[in-house]
Design a protein around this motif. Structure first.
Motif, PDB file in Angstrom:
ATOM      1  N   THR A   1       0.995  -1.152  -0.080  1.00  0.00           N
ATOM      2  CA  THR A   1      -0.006   0.170  -0.027  1.00  0.00           C
ATOM      3  C   THR A   1       0.808   1.191  -0.135  1.00  0.00           C
ATOM      4  OG1 THR A   1      -1.762  -1.240   1.100  1.00  0.00           O
ATOM      5  CG2 THR A   1      -1.565   1.287   1.333  1.00  0.00           C
ATOM      6  N   LEU A   2       1.801   1.119   0.646  1.00  0.00           N
ATOM      7  CA  LEU A   2       2.850   2.459   0.656  1.00  0.00           C
ATOM      8  C   LEU A   2       3.463   2.683  -0.387  1.00  0.00           C
ATOM      9  CD1 LEU A   2       4.170   4.708   2.335  1.00  0.00           C
ATOM     10  CD2 LEU A   2       5.833   3.018   3.033  1.00  0.00           C
ATOM     11  N   LEU A   3       3.978   1.374  -1.292  1.00  0.00           N
ATOM     12  CA  LEU A   3       4.731   1.512  -2.348  1.00  0.00           C
ATOM     13  C   LEU A   3       3.667   2.352  -3.284  1.00  0.00           C
ATOM     14  CD1 LEU A   3       6.734   0.750  -4.519  1.00  0.00           C
ATOM     15  CD2 LEU A   3       5.201  -1.408  -4.835  1.00  0.00           C
ATOM     16  N   HIS A   4       2.451   1.851  -3.458  1.00  0.00           N
ATOM     17  CA  HIS A   4       1.264   2.718  -4.274  1.00  0.00           C
ATOM     18  C   HIS A   4       1.124   4.033  -4.084  1.00  0.00           C
ATOM     19  CE1 HIS A   4       0.351  -1.093  -6.441  1.00  0.00           C
ATOM     20  NE2 HIS A   4      -0.058  -1.627  -5.176  1.00  0.00           N
ATOM     21  N   LYS A   5       1.310   4.228  -2.686  1.00  0.00           N
ATOM     22  CA  LYS A   5       1.039   6.135  -2.291  1.00  0.00           C
ATOM     23  C   LYS A   5       2.492   6.726  -2.860  1.00  0.00           C
ATOM     24  CE  LYS A   5      -1.463   5.314   1.996  1.00  0.00           C
ATOM     25  NZ  LYS A   5      -2.786   6.166   1.693  1.00  0.00           N
ATOM     26  N   LEU A   6       3.764   5.964  -2.634  1.00  0.00           N
ATOM     27  CA  LEU A   6       4.973   6.548  -3.105  1.00  0.00           C
ATOM     28  C   LEU A   6       4.769   6.644  -4.559  1.00  0.00           C
ATOM     29  CD1 LEU A   6       7.309   4.317  -0.946  1.00  0.00           C
ATOM     30  CD2 LEU A   6       7.181   6.647  -0.774  1.00  0.00           C
ATOM     31  N   GLN A   7       4.272   5.883  -5.328  1.00  0.00           N
ATOM     32  CA  GLN A   7       4.340   5.873  -6.910  1.00  0.00           C
ATOM     33  C   GLN A   7       3.328   6.839  -7.288  1.00  0.00           C
ATOM     34  OE1 GLN A   7       4.077   1.821  -7.865  1.00  0.00           O
ATOM     35  NE2 GLN A   7       6.176   1.571  -7.856  1.00  0.00           N
ATOM     36  N   GLU A   8       1.961   7.153  -6.571  1.00  0.00           N
ATOM     37  CA  GLU A   8       1.158   8.045  -7.047  1.00  0.00           C
ATOM     38  C   GLU A   8       1.710   9.383  -6.596  1.00  0.00           C
ATOM     39  OE1 GLU A   8      -2.205   6.906  -4.535  1.00  0.00           O
ATOM     40  OE2 GLU A   8      -2.639   5.088  -6.019  1.00  0.00           O
ATOM     41  N   ASN A   9       2.588   9.688  -5.768  1.00  0.00           N
ATOM     42  CA  ASN A   9       3.037  10.979  -5.446  1.00  0.00           C
ATOM     43  C   ASN A   9       4.085  11.680  -6.269  1.00  0.00           C
ATOM     44  OD1 ASN A   9       4.527  13.147  -4.142  1.00  0.00           O
ATOM     45  ND2 ASN A   9       3.901  12.316  -1.968  1.00  0.00           N
ATOM     46  N   PRO A  10       3.918  12.549  -6.783  1.00  0.00           N
ATOM     47  CA  PRO A  10       5.016  13.346  -7.970  1.00  0.00           C
ATOM     48  C   PRO A  10       6.234  13.441  -7.276  1.00  0.00           C
ATOM     49  CG  PRO A  10       2.939  14.679  -8.182  1.00  0.00           C
ATOM     50  CD  PRO A  10       2.841  13.477  -6.882  1.00  0.00           C
ATOM     51  N   THR A  11       6.333  13.632  -5.916  1.00  0.00           N
ATOM     52  CA  THR A  11       7.495  13.789  -5.253  1.00  0.00           C
ATOM     53  C   THR A  11       8.207  12.797  -5.156  1.00  0.00           C
ATOM     54  OG1 THR A  11       6.400  15.647  -4.187  1.00  0.00           O
ATOM     55  CG2 THR A  11       8.696  15.249  -3.167  1.00  0.00           C
ATOM     56  N   THR A  12       7.657  11.725  -5.083  1.00  0.00           N
ATOM     57  CA  THR A  12       8.284  10.326  -4.651  1.00  0.00           C
ATOM     58  C   THR A  12       8.247   9.224  -5.785  1.00  0.00           C
ATOM     59  OG1 THR A  12       6.447   9.723  -3.437  1.00  0.00           O
ATOM     60  CG2 THR A  12       8.034  10.540  -2.042  1.00  0.00           C
ATOM     61  N   ARG A  13       7.569   9.585  -6.899  1.00  0.00           N
ATOM     62  CA  ARG A  13       7.340   8.441  -7.585  1.00  0.00           C
ATOM     63  C   ARG A  13       8.660   7.833  -8.549  1.00  0.00           C
ATOM     64  NH1 ARG A  13       3.930  11.758 -11.501  1.00  0.00           N
ATOM     65  NH2 ARG A  13       2.210  11.144 -10.112  1.00  0.00           N
ATOM     66  N   ALA A  14       9.620   8.773  -8.494  1.00  0.00           N
ATOM     67  CA  ALA A  14      11.057   8.316  -9.152  1.00  0.00           C
ATOM     68  C   ALA A  14      11.940   7.565  -8.547  1.00  0.00           C
ATOM     69  CB  ALA A  14      11.371   9.379 -10.068  1.00  0.00           C
ATOM     70  N   ILE A  15      11.549   7.523  -6.960  1.00  0.00           N
ATOM     71  CA  ILE A  15      12.641   6.794  -6.211  1.00  0.00           C
ATOM     72  C   ILE A  15      12.509   5.247  -6.417  1.00  0.00           C
ATOM     73  CG2 ILE A  15      13.333   6.611  -3.867  1.00  0.00           C
ATOM     74  CD1 ILE A  15      11.809   9.531  -3.206  1.00  0.00           C
ATOM     75  N   PRO A  16      13.420   4.510  -6.751  1.00  0.00           N
ATOM     76  CA  PRO A  16      13.357   3.257  -6.604  1.00  0.00           C
ATOM     77  C   PRO A  16      13.278   2.431  -5.457  1.00  0.00           C
ATOM     78  CG  PRO A  16      15.619   3.935  -7.225  1.00  0.00           C
ATOM     79  CD  PRO A  16      14.755   4.890  -7.126  1.00  0.00           C
ATOM     80  N   VAL A  17      12.309   1.470  -5.170  1.00  0.00           N
ATOM     81  CA  VAL A  17      11.950   0.735  -4.250  1.00  0.00           C
ATOM     82  C   VAL A  17      12.467  -0.733  -4.199  1.00  0.00           C
ATOM     83  CG1 VAL A  17      10.272   0.258  -2.628  1.00  0.00           C
ATOM     84  CG2 VAL A  17      10.088   2.336  -3.701  1.00  0.00           C
ATOM     85  N   VAL A  18      13.034  -1.104  -3.222  1.00  0.00           N
ATOM     86  CA  VAL A  18      13.455  -2.631  -2.969  1.00  0.00           C
ATOM     87  C   VAL A  18      12.680  -3.053  -1.950  1.00  0.00           C
ATOM     88  CG1 VAL A  18      15.438  -4.225  -2.482  1.00  0.00           C
ATOM     89  CG2 VAL A  18      15.819  -2.195  -3.846  1.00  0.00           C
ATOM     90  N   LEU A  19      11.924  -4.176  -2.026  1.00  0.00           N
ATOM     91  CA  LEU A  19      11.183  -4.722  -0.918  1.00  0.00           C
ATOM     92  C   LEU A  19      11.861  -5.623  -0.180  1.00  0.00           C
ATOM     93  CD1 LEU A  19       7.701  -5.546  -2.963  1.00  0.00           C
ATOM     94  CD2 LEU A  19       8.234  -3.441  -1.233  1.00  0.00           C
ATOM     95  N   LEU A  20      11.613  -5.611   1.225  1.00  0.00           N
ATOM     96  CA  LEU A  20      12.310  -6.556   2.153  1.00  0.00           C
ATOM     97  C   LEU A  20      11.265  -7.317   2.653  1.00  0.00           C
ATOM     98  CD1 LEU A  20      15.037  -6.987   3.656  1.00  0.00           C
ATOM     99  CD2 LEU A  20      14.523  -5.367   5.132  1.00  0.00           C
ATOM    100  N   THR A  21      11.294  -8.714   2.682  1.00  0.00           N
ATOM    101  CA  THR A  21      10.014  -9.360   3.114  1.00  0.00           C
ATOM    102  C   THR A  21      10.456 -10.897   3.478  1.00  0.00           C
ATOM    103  OG1 THR A  21       7.956 -10.101   2.494  1.00  0.00           O
ATOM    104  CG2 THR A  21       9.527  -9.880   0.894  1.00  0.00           C
ATOM    105  N   ALA A  22       9.482 -11.256   4.511  1.00  0.00           N
ATOM    106  CA  ALA A  22       9.560 -12.543   5.104  1.00  0.00           C
ATOM    107  C   ALA A  22       8.838 -13.542   4.017  1.00  0.00           C
ATOM    108  CB  ALA A  22       9.334 -12.824   6.395  1.00  0.00           C
ATOM    109  N   LYS A  23       7.847 -12.736   3.374  1.00  0.00           N
ATOM    110  CA  LYS A  23       6.975 -13.579   2.164  1.00  0.00           C
ATOM    111  C   LYS A  23       7.683 -13.728   1.077  1.00  0.00           C
ATOM    112  CE  LYS A  23       2.428 -11.869   3.806  1.00  0.00           C
ATOM    113  NZ  LYS A  23       1.068 -11.007   3.270  1.00  0.00           N
ATOM    114  N   VAL A  24       8.181 -14.953   0.947  1.00  0.00           N
ATOM    115  CA  VAL A  24       8.818 -15.349  -0.239  1.00  0.00           C
ATOM    116  C   VAL A  24       8.408 -16.575  -0.806  1.00  0.00           C
ATOM    117  CG1 VAL A  24      11.005 -14.056   0.158  1.00  0.00           C
ATOM    118  CG2 VAL A  24      10.774 -16.293   1.232  1.00  0.00           C
ATOM    119  N   GLN A  25       7.136 -16.969  -0.805  1.00  0.00           N
ATOM    120  CA  GLN A  25       6.448 -17.950  -1.466  1.00  0.00           C
ATOM    121  C   GLN A  25       6.289 -17.600  -2.986  1.00  0.00           C
ATOM    122  OE1 GLN A  25       6.055 -20.733   0.193  1.00  0.00           O
ATOM    123  NE2 GLN A  25       6.476 -20.070   2.183  1.00  0.00           N
ATOM    124  N   GLN A  26       6.369 -18.935  -3.729  1.00  0.00           N
ATOM    125  CA  GLN A  26       6.210 -18.464  -5.541  1.00  0.00           C
ATOM    126  C   GLN A  26       5.202 -17.605  -5.653  1.00  0.00           C
ATOM    127  OE1 GLN A  26       8.575 -19.598  -7.443  1.00  0.00           O
ATOM    128  NE2 GLN A  26       7.549 -18.825  -9.053  1.00  0.00           N
TER     129      GLN A  26
END
Length: 125
Positions: free
Chosen positions: A65-90
């Motif tokens: 959800t935060l990723l979508h908010k960042l990408q909808e915001n003109p100030t932050t949409r160009a910042i690359p995002v790397v997800l860090l997660t314990a959810k790594v199922q296929q």
């Protein structure tokens, strides 16, 4: 040349400290920290980091959800995002592949390889 900056958004305080140490010592980057999604959004807007390392599971705003908010915001949409997660199922990887992200790093991670994994995801090597 100025060191690159990474905004780490993760609600686990102990893990955030470990991640910060790894990225600063082994990657040579400046690490800004936020302990919640809402704090992370504010810091991303104010600080304009070179990249964001974002935990997927957080209590106030989940990472996707935060990723979508960042990408909808003109100030932050160009910042690359790397997800860090314990959810790594296929099926999680399939979901992540549909997102506009630079990469995914699985928890638990090898602290000695973390900076390399981040650099590889962001093409900083």
């Amino acid at each position: 040349m100025t060191a690159k900056s990474i905004l780490l958004i993760d609600d686990e305080k102990h893990l955030s400290t470990v991640i910060q140490a790894c990225l600063e010592k082994l990657g040579g980057w400046t690490v800004l920290k936020a302990s919640s999604g809402s704090e992370g959004l504010r810091k991303a807007e104010a600080e304009h980091p070179d990249a964001i390392l974002l935990d997927v599971m957080m209590p106030d705003i989940d990472g996707v959800t935060l990723l979508h908010k960042l990408q909808e915001n003109p100030t932050t949409r160009a910042i690359p995002v790397v997800l860090l997660t314990a959810k790594v199922q296929q099926n999680n990887y399939k979901q992540y592949s549909l997102l506009r992200i630079a990469g995914v790093i699985a928890k638990p991670f090898d602290p000695l390889r973390l900076a390399d994994q981040v650099a590889e995801a962001l093409n900083w090597k």
